[in-house]
Design a protein around this motif. Structure first.
Motif, PDB file in Angstrom:
ATOM      1  N   ARG A  92       0.839  -1.197   0.000  1.00  0.00           N
ATOM      2  CA  ARG A  92       0.000   0.000   0.000  1.00  0.00           C
ATOM      3  C   ARG A  92       0.874   1.247   0.000  1.00  0.00           C
ATOM      4  O   ARG A  92       1.900   1.294   0.689  1.00  0.00           O
ATOM      5  N   SER A  95      -0.073   6.650   3.460  1.00  0.00           N
ATOM      6  CA  SER A  95      -1.358   7.320   3.592  1.00  0.00           C
ATOM      7  C   SER A  95      -1.218   8.824   3.384  1.00  0.00           C
ATOM      8  O   SER A  95      -0.196   9.434   3.723  1.00  0.00           O
ATOM      9  N   TYR A 203      -9.728   2.940  10.966  1.00  0.00           N
ATOM     10  CA  TYR A 203      -8.399   3.536  10.896  1.00  0.00           C
ATOM     11  C   TYR A 203      -7.548   2.869   9.814  1.00  0.00           C
ATOM     12  O   TYR A 203      -7.358   1.651   9.831  1.00  0.00           O
ATOM     13  N   TRP A 204      -6.997   3.683   8.894  1.00  0.00           N
ATOM     14  CA  TRP A 204      -6.212   3.143   7.793  1.00  0.00           C
ATOM     15  C   TRP A 204      -4.980   2.387   8.292  1.00  0.00           C
ATOM     16  O   TRP A 204      -4.549   1.402   7.680  1.00  0.00           O
ATOM     17  N   ILE A 207      -5.805  -1.194   9.081  1.00  0.00           N
ATOM     18  CA  ILE A 207      -5.928  -1.965   7.838  1.00  0.00           C
ATOM     19  C   ILE A 207      -4.543  -2.335   7.328  1.00  0.00           C
ATOM     20  O   ILE A 207      -4.292  -3.474   6.912  1.00  0.00           O
ATOM     21  N   GLU A 431      -9.194   5.464   1.796  1.00  0.00           N
ATOM     22  CA  GLU A 431      -8.162   4.830   2.614  1.00  0.00           C
ATOM     23  C   GLU A 431      -8.717   4.207   3.885  1.00  0.00           C
ATOM     24  O   GLU A 431      -8.062   3.346   4.485  1.00  0.00           O
ATOM     25  N   TRP A 432      -9.886   4.623   4.314  1.00  0.00           N
ATOM     26  CA  TRP A 432     -10.429   4.155   5.585  1.00  0.00           C
ATOM     27  C   TRP A 432     -11.413   2.997   5.421  1.00  0.00           C
ATOM     28  O   TRP A 432     -12.008   2.552   6.408  1.00  0.00           O
TER      29      TRP A 432
END
Length: 470
Positions: A92, A95, A203-204, A207, A431-432
């Motif tokens: 990923r 963020s 919360y990103w 994840i 993102e969340w």
């Protein structure tokens, strides 16, 4: 005068170097002294400055020359493809919430409070005292400084009702930030390939930590007052999961705070399924209209693993958090932390403890509550006036963020680019979501810098929405 002369010499030599061929020899120091009517020390300072910039090189006994620009040969890392093979989890990108931005933009994207909202005086004094203490040179216990363990246990124990056994210091494991704790908990208590239930959105960083731990994330819809306990029970039955990750107080990104009845029902569901609830109390110090009441205070049977961080409320430079867990779960988490980092910096632990035990800490928190309310209300008013298309379904009673629903069909990524071109940084809500987004959302941080620019930021957002929506 010497500093001015040094800058003048360096500037004029740069112009000469720009027109010279690589390898050209610069005039001697004696010549430069005569030409500029300065001392040899001043000339040497100018030459040292140019050498640090990499535009000249000195050859002892020969002279000083214009440095040849070497074209780097592209490196071939293709062999690593075979050595590394496919990653176990999708990689990923960083963020949006972690982006650093220049001071001249309006930053609605950050996940951290502005420096003005930090107890700067307390932090600086605490770091000074910690540097002079034994903590600066000694190795702390693996589970954390006993005094800091006691503080975290007392903080949660203050909410424990009669009939429930409060946590003890030995239940506490100090962490180098809650993100590190999430990774350890997922590895130690869930395990690679196993299911983990999470609120959606959530919360990103959770994840991300779950993905890196190889945990299989299962979203459970959650609203302004928490998840539907029946939906949670169904998810447990269908997946066989043994943990539910949630943020009952001022959830990131929505700002939701569970009502008491929801918390009781969720805890009952967790107990009935012989599972854990991982309660992430990240915003404990950011209450505005309410005070967070940790659900973990209601449980002494080891079903709730409680995570509390000081990183955002004390200082992002002091990454200190703690997990409170009972029974074998605590031992597994501690074993994972030992393998990961052995122990947490005693210097940072001592500084964090110093800050939160000063009389000024409570004074700071009371002031912080009012500052957050002013900023939240200013951003709400600005959005209503300039960007009514960004609908705020739930006004948070604490935390740092507003969660805005945009009109259907909004291209959120395009909107973010349009805003950035106009000097406003926003975070796309994608993102969340652990799975497909439930709609077009953005998260706006009202604790960021320069609240006086909130109306202008809302105006830019409103105009960008008008251009990008239908």
């Amino acid at each position: 005068m010497n500093n001015d002369s040094t800058s003048r010499i360096a500037s004029q030599l740069r112009e000469w170097i720009a027109g010279a061929a690589p390898g050209s020899r610069l005039p001697s120091t004696r010549s430069l002294v005569a030409d500029y009517q300065v001392s040899p020390v001043t000339v040497q300072k100018a030459l040292h400055a140019l050498s640090r910039e990499g535009v000249i090189e000195s050859r002892p006994g020969v002279g000083t020359f214009v440095r040849a620009v070497r074209t780097a040969q592209p490196s071939d890392y293709g062999w690593q493809t075979a050595a590394l093979r496919s990653p176990q989890a999708p990689l990923r990108p960083a963020s949006t919430a972690m982006r650093s931005t220049p001071n001249d933009v309006i930053a609605f994207h950050s996940g951290y409070p502005d420096r003005e909202l930090l107890p700067e005086r307390l932090v600086r004094a605490a770091l000074t005292r910690a540097a002079r203490s034994e903590a600066a040179l000694s190795r702390p216990p693996a589970a954390g400084l006993p005094e800091l363990q006691s503080w975290f246990a007392h903080e949660l124990g203050a909410f424990t009702p009669a009939g429930i056994t409060p946590p003890t210091p030995s239940d506490v494991v100090v962490l180098p930030g809650s993100q590190s704790g999430l990774s350890s908990i997922f590895r130690a208590l869930v395990g690679h390939g196993q299911p983990l239930l999470v609120e959606s959105p959530t919360y990103w960083g959770a994840i991300l930590a779950a993905a890196q731990a190889g945990v299989r994330v299962i979203p459970v819809p959650s609203g302004p007052e928490g998840p539907d306990p029946d939906e949670l029970a169904r998810a447990f039955r269908e997946t066989g999961a043994r943990m539910f990750y949630a943020q009952p107080s001022y959830a990131n990104p929505t700002g939701a705070q569970w009502h008491a009845r929801c918390g009781e029902q969720v805890l009952n569901v967790v107990r009935e399924n012989g599972a854990f609830l991982l309660e992430d109390d990240w915003a404990h110090d950011f209450g505005i209209n309410t005070t967070p009441l940790p659900l973990a205070a209601q449980d002494d049977s080891g079903h709730i693993v409680y995570l509390r961080s000081l990183t955002k409320s004390v200082s992002p430079a002091i990454r200190i958090a703690a997990v409170i867990a009972r029974g074998p779960a605590r031992e597994r988490i501690l074993a994972d932390r030992g393998a990961e980092s052995m122990y947490v910096s005693g210097l940072l632990q001592a500084a964090a403890l110093d800050v939160v035990t000063q009389p000024g800490w409570q004074t700071h928190l009371r002031s912080l509550r009012h500052q957050l309310q002013s900023r939240r209300d200013l951003l709400l008013t600005s959005l209503l006036q300039h960007a009514p298309q960004a609908h705020i379904e739930h006004v948070p009673k604490g935390g740092l963020n507003l969660w805005a629903r945009l009109p259907d069909g909004t291209d959120v990524e395009l909107l973010a680019r349009e805003c950035e071109r106009a000097g406003v940084i926003i975070a796309a809500g994608t993102e969340w979501f652990p799975a497909e987004p439930a709609g077009p959302f953005i998260r706006l941080n009202y604790a960021g810098p320069n609240p006086g620019a909130f109306p202008e930021g809302a105006r830019v957002l409103g105009e960008a929405l008008s251009r990008t929506v239908g």
